[in-house]
Design an enzyme around this catalytic site. Structure first.
Site, PDB file in Angstrom:
ATOM      1  N   GLU A  50       0.817  -1.215   0.000  1.00  0.00           N
ATOM      2  CA  GLU A  50       0.000   0.000   0.000  1.00  0.00           C
ATOM      3  C   GLU A  50       0.852   1.266   0.000  1.00  0.00           C
ATOM      4  O   GLU A  50       0.421   2.306  -0.486  1.00  0.00           O
ATOM      5  CB  GLU A  50      -0.956   0.006   1.198  1.00  0.00           C
ATOM      6  CG  GLU A  50      -2.091  -1.002   1.098  1.00  0.00           C
ATOM      7  CD  GLU A  50      -1.704  -2.395   1.611  1.00  0.00           C
ATOM      8  OE1 GLU A  50      -0.512  -2.600   1.952  1.00  0.00           O
ATOM      9  OE2 GLU A  50      -2.587  -3.266   1.670  1.00  0.00           O
ATOM     10  N   PHE A 112     -11.538  -6.747  14.076  1.00  0.00           N
ATOM     11  CA  PHE A 112     -10.463  -7.275  13.232  1.00  0.00           C
ATOM     12  C   PHE A 112     -10.107  -6.256  12.146  1.00  0.00           C
ATOM     13  O   PHE A 112     -10.984  -5.750  11.452  1.00  0.00           O
ATOM     14  CB  PHE A 112     -10.921  -8.604  12.593  1.00  0.00           C
ATOM     15  CG  PHE A 112      -9.895  -9.165  11.640  1.00  0.00           C
ATOM     16  CD1 PHE A 112      -8.642  -9.560  12.088  1.00  0.00           C
ATOM     17  CD2 PHE A 112     -10.177  -9.284  10.285  1.00  0.00           C
ATOM     18  CE1 PHE A 112      -7.685 -10.059  11.211  1.00  0.00           C
ATOM     19  CE2 PHE A 112      -9.232  -9.786   9.401  1.00  0.00           C
ATOM     20  CZ  PHE A 112      -7.990 -10.181   9.863  1.00  0.00           C
ATOM     21  N   GLN A 113      -8.849  -5.957  12.046  1.00  0.00           N
ATOM     22  CA  GLN A 113      -8.302  -5.007  11.063  1.00  0.00           C
ATOM     23  C   GLN A 113      -8.907  -3.604  11.194  1.00  0.00           C
ATOM     24  O   GLN A 113      -9.157  -2.935  10.209  1.00  0.00           O
ATOM     25  CB  GLN A 113      -8.454  -5.545   9.644  1.00  0.00           C
ATOM     26  CG  GLN A 113      -7.579  -6.775   9.440  1.00  0.00           C
ATOM     27  CD  GLN A 113      -7.357  -7.124   7.988  1.00  0.00           C
ATOM     28  OE1 GLN A 113      -8.238  -6.948   7.171  1.00  0.00           O
ATOM     29  NE2 GLN A 113      -6.177  -7.640   7.683  1.00  0.00           N
ATOM     30  N   LYS A 162     -17.473  -0.529   5.849  1.00  0.00           N
ATOM     31  CA  LYS A 162     -17.968  -1.621   5.010  1.00  0.00           C
ATOM     32  C   LYS A 162     -19.495  -1.560   4.811  1.00  0.00           C
ATOM     33  O   LYS A 162     -19.999  -1.782   3.709  1.00  0.00           O
ATOM     34  CB  LYS A 162     -17.593  -2.911   5.748  1.00  0.00           C
ATOM     35  CG  LYS A 162     -17.895  -4.178   5.076  1.00  0.00           C
ATOM     36  CD  LYS A 162     -17.384  -5.285   5.970  1.00  0.00           C
ATOM     37  CE  LYS A 162     -18.217  -6.546   5.772  1.00  0.00           C
ATOM     38  NZ  LYS A 162     -17.848  -7.610   6.678  1.00  0.00           N
ATOM     39  N   MET A 479      24.361   8.964   1.502  1.00  0.00           N
ATOM     40  CA  MET A 479      24.231  10.296   2.101  1.00  0.00           C
ATOM     41  C   MET A 479      24.548  10.249   3.596  1.00  0.00           C
ATOM     42  O   MET A 479      25.154  11.176   4.140  1.00  0.00           O
ATOM     43  CB  MET A 479      22.817  10.845   1.860  1.00  0.00           C
ATOM     44  CG  MET A 479      22.658  12.289   2.237  1.00  0.00           C
ATOM     45  SD  MET A 479      23.870  13.352   1.428  1.00  0.00           S
ATOM     46  CE  MET A 479      22.904  14.027   0.094  1.00  0.00           C
TER      47      MET A 479
HETATM   48  C1  LIG Z   1      12.482   5.988   4.893  1.00  0.00           C
HETATM   49  C2  LIG Z   1      13.789   6.634   5.192  1.00  0.00           C
HETATM   50  N1  LIG Z   1      14.621   6.097   6.111  1.00  0.00           N
HETATM   51  C3  LIG Z   1      15.809   6.685   6.372  1.00  0.00           C
HETATM   52  C4  LIG Z   1      16.189   7.834   5.735  1.00  0.00           C
HETATM   53  C5  LIG Z   1      17.509   8.510   6.068  1.00  0.00           C
HETATM   54  N2  LIG Z   1      18.377   8.532   4.880  1.00  0.00           N
HETATM   55  C6  LIG Z   1      18.510   9.611   4.083  1.00  0.00           C
HETATM   56  S1  LIG Z   1      19.494   9.359   2.789  1.00  0.00           S
HETATM   57  C7  LIG Z   1      19.811   7.791   3.279  1.00  0.00           C
HETATM   58  C8  LIG Z   1      20.722   6.922   2.472  1.00  0.00           C
HETATM   59  C9  LIG Z   1      20.199   6.600   1.135  1.00  0.00           C
HETATM   60  O1  LIG Z   1      20.984   5.585   0.582  1.00  0.00           O
HETATM   61  P1  LIG Z   1      20.852   5.137  -0.898  1.00  0.00           P
HETATM   62  O2  LIG Z   1      19.443   4.968  -1.276  1.00  0.00           O
HETATM   63  O3  LIG Z   1      21.735   3.971  -1.145  1.00  0.00           O
HETATM   64  O4  LIG Z   1      21.338   6.392  -1.709  1.00  0.00           O
HETATM   65  P2  LIG Z   1      22.768   7.113  -1.788  1.00  0.00           P
HETATM   66  O5  LIG Z   1      22.771   8.149  -0.731  1.00  0.00           O
HETATM   67  O6  LIG Z   1      23.798   6.061  -1.568  1.00  0.00           O
HETATM   68  O7  LIG Z   1      22.797   7.685  -3.146  1.00  0.00           O
HETATM   69  C10 LIG Z   1      19.147   7.489   4.465  1.00  0.00           C
HETATM   70  C11 LIG Z   1      19.233   6.201   5.193  1.00  0.00           C
HETATM   71  C12 LIG Z   1      15.275   8.376   4.807  1.00  0.00           C
HETATM   72  N3  LIG Z   1      15.520   9.502   4.154  1.00  0.00           N
HETATM   73  N4  LIG Z   1      14.096   7.743   4.535  1.00  0.00           N
END
Ligand SMILES: Cc1ncc(C[n+]2csc(CCOP(=O)(O)OP(=O)(O)O)c2C)c(N)n1
Length: 588
Positions: A50, A112-113, A162, A479
């Site tokens: 979802e 439920f749900q 529902k 990042m």
């Molecule tokens: C749902 C979620 N969890 C954690 C983060 C924190 N976060 C920001 S950038 C990042 C790393 C992203 O890694 P990747 O997709 O491999 O991209 P890259 O930075 O290596 O290009 C994280 C964990 C986020 N933005 N969103």
């Protein structure tokens, strides 16, 4: 004629011009799915999660400029959409999320749900409804679409028990909506517009800072006219990309944390900042007290609560960005006489900007041994002729896309700006491809983000969507790794992703073509092959694992304190030195 609530829902969606609904069935929405079974004019797209449905509906809305629609069951189905709803809310994307609910007599009984999705989503929807009678259903749907797509757009949730789906009543779809308590301001105040025009003409160092509001109100033509007519340089936020042509000589690039030197310095030195459909997000302003310290501010926004929220504004104009710009441009044209003379007086400003642009263009260290992620983005831009929709995910790759893909048209940059939701890109690309079936759609993902909604490969495969997936595979949550490298003593805690799946094999498991490049010489070939392939293709680019995004404004710093590759080294050394000092005073 009497119709069931389920039939009324589907008929109402069609009356709203909906052609595609994303979602997943479940117990309390079976009556609705039964109506969909024989439905010819409304496509239902089964996503595999979802969250994927909500993001797909969001991507559809961003690409098409019409509300996207998701339909899910109660409880876990509904709660799985929450991130997608919050994501749309932060970026002001019109979305209609229909959740099934347990029968009205069961609500509050821990049935439920059952989940109180109206309560859960109250802070992250523009509005939400619990439908308590089948007689209110059609009116509720009409109002939901109206609220989602007018004023500052946003997500609206309709929780449909529902028994209401099963109950019957006469169907009549309302022609008009009247909601006394909801009256967005569409036209700007004339006097304020006059003042703004005067300030624009008198400014010696003006700069336009435009955001997603320009795209949402379809105002890019008017923005271009304003900039060209008055020769004002333009910088865009991440959400604004495509709102002004990325190849235009007046374009400075993106501003803020990973913005260009020219954009950030222009804002820093400007005497007038014209903020248009942008909200002074902290990723844009850096240290607020030092954001455009020499400037007066004009702020044009449909949402009055955005004005003076983060920054003092001298000339506020509340209204739809497009309407306001039409009036502002008209006003500026009536002040024709000495415009050329005044613009000429800005010559030193333009030369200064040129110098900044020349001195610090966006760049990276090229290599013929290891693939540079920026090179991949440049090649995608070049080989697609720039004529593509790019749905990016969140992380370093997102910033490289923003920096190196020069979006010339609105609604072609699809990215999670406000919430920064990893896992957004792949399902958003699905929505964008449904919205624009004839467009070339890329999803650029990080190896981390890609895994967050990887199940949607099935949606792509089953629907034969010709999406070109690009994984910028750096073996880390890049990042996060970059911040740890620069500010946390190179303590790569939780950011290195080991034991990754073989993405090419993973694609193949879903009957999607998979390609891999490990050497720069292979990059062009596989992008060409992907573009020339009719169906979906996944490209796994094994890139330099140590590459960082520059320029960068460190958190809490002013935008004028950007760091580049070399100065970053000194930041790194400084954090290391600080750490050593701290350690030295610790008791043994
Ligand atoms: C749902 C979620 N969890 C954690 C983060 C924190 N976060 C920001 S950038 C990042 C790393 C992203 O890694 P990747 O997709 O491999 O991209 P890259 O930075 O290596 O290009 C994280 C964990 C986020 N933005 N969103």
């Amino acid at each position: 004629m009497k119709m069931s609530g389920a039939e009324i829902l589907i008929e109402s969606l069609k009356k709203e011009g909906v052609d595609t609904v994303f979602g997943m069935p479940g117990g309390v929405v079976l009556q609705i799915f039964d109506v969909l079974y024989n439905e010819k004019n409304l496509k239902f797209i089964l996503t595999r999660h979802e969250q994927g449905a909500a993001h797909a509906a969001d991507g559809y809305a961003r690409a098409k400029g019409k509300p996207g629609v998701a339909l899910v069951t109660s409880g876990p189905g509904a709660t799985n959409t929450v991130t997608g709803i919050a994501n749309a809310h932060m970026d002001s994307i019109p979305l209609i999320v229909i959740t099934g609910q347990v029968a009205t007599r069961m609500i509050g009984n821990d049935a439920f749900q059952e989940a109180d999705i109206v309560g859960i989503t109250r802070p992250c929807t523009k509005y939400n409804f619990l439908v308590k009678s089948v007689d209110e259903l059609a009116k509720t749907i009409k109002e939901a679409f109206y609220i989602a797509s007018t004023g500052r757009p946003g997500p609206v949730l309709i929780d449909l028990p529902k028994d209401i789906s099963g109950a019957r009543t006469d169907f009549e779809y309302p022609e008009k909506v009247s909601m006394r308590s909801y009256n967005p301001t569409y036209y700007g105040n004339k006097w304020q517009i006059k003042q703004a025009a005067q300030a624009i003409l008198r400014a010696k160092r003006p700069v336009i800072y435009a955001g997603g509001g320009v795209i949402l109100s379809n105002a890019s033509g008017e923005l271009k006219e304003l900039a060209e007519l008055n020769r004002i340089p333009v910088t865009l936020t991440l959400m604004g990309l495509g709102g002004f042509p990325g190849t235009h000589p007046l374009f400075l690039g993106m501003l803020g944390m990973h913005g260009t030197y020219a954009a950030n310095m222009s804002v820093h030195d400007a005497d007038l900042v014209i903020a248009i459909g942008s909200r002074f997000d902290d990723r844009v302003t850096g240290k607020v007290s030092e954001f455009a310290p020499k400037a007066k501010f004009i702020h044009i926004d449909i949402d009055p609560t955005n004005i003076r929220k983060n920054i003092h504004v001298d000339i506020p104009i509340v209204g739809d960005v497009r309407n306001v710009l039409v009036e502002l441009n008209k006003e500026l044209k009536t002040l024709e006489e000495n415009r050329n003379q005044l613009i000429r007086e800005r010559d030193p400003w333009y030369s200064q900007i040129k110098e900044w642009e020349k001195g610090h263009p966006l760049s990276y260290k090229k290599s013929n041994k290891v693939i540079k992620p920026q090179y991949v983005i440049e090649k995608i831009y070049e080989l697609s002729g720039g004529d593509a929709i790019v749905a990016s995910d969140v992380g370093q790759h997102q910033m490289w896309v923003a920096q190196f893909f020069k979006y010339d048209r609105p609604r072609t940059s699809i990215t999670s700006g406000g919430l920064g939701t990893m896992g957004f890109g792949l399902p958003a690309a699905i929505g964008a491809q449904f919205a624009c079936p004839d467009k070339l759609v890329f999803n650029v993902a990080g190896d981390g983000s890609f895994q967050m909604n990887v199940q949607e490969l099935a949606t792509i495969a089953v629907n034969k969507l010709p999406i070109k997936i690009v994984i910028i595979n750096n073996g880390s949550l890049g990042m996060v790794r970059q911040w740890q490298e620069l500010f946390f003593n190179q303590h790569y805690s939780g950011s290195i992703i080991k034991d990754m799946p073989d993405y090419v094999k993973l694609a193949e498991a879903y009957s999607i073509k998979g390609l891999r490049a490990t050497n720069p010489s292979e990059v062009e070939g596989i992008i060409k092959e992907a573009i020339n392939t009719d169906g979906p293709v996944l490209m796994d680019f094994i890139v330099d694992p140590g590459e960082n995004v520059f320029p960068m404004v460190p958190a809490g710093a002013a935008n004028s304190e950007m760091i580049f590759g070399e100065s970053a080294k000194s930041v790194k050394d400084k954090t290391a030195a600080k750490k050593e000092k701290k350690n030295s005073v610790l008791p043994a």
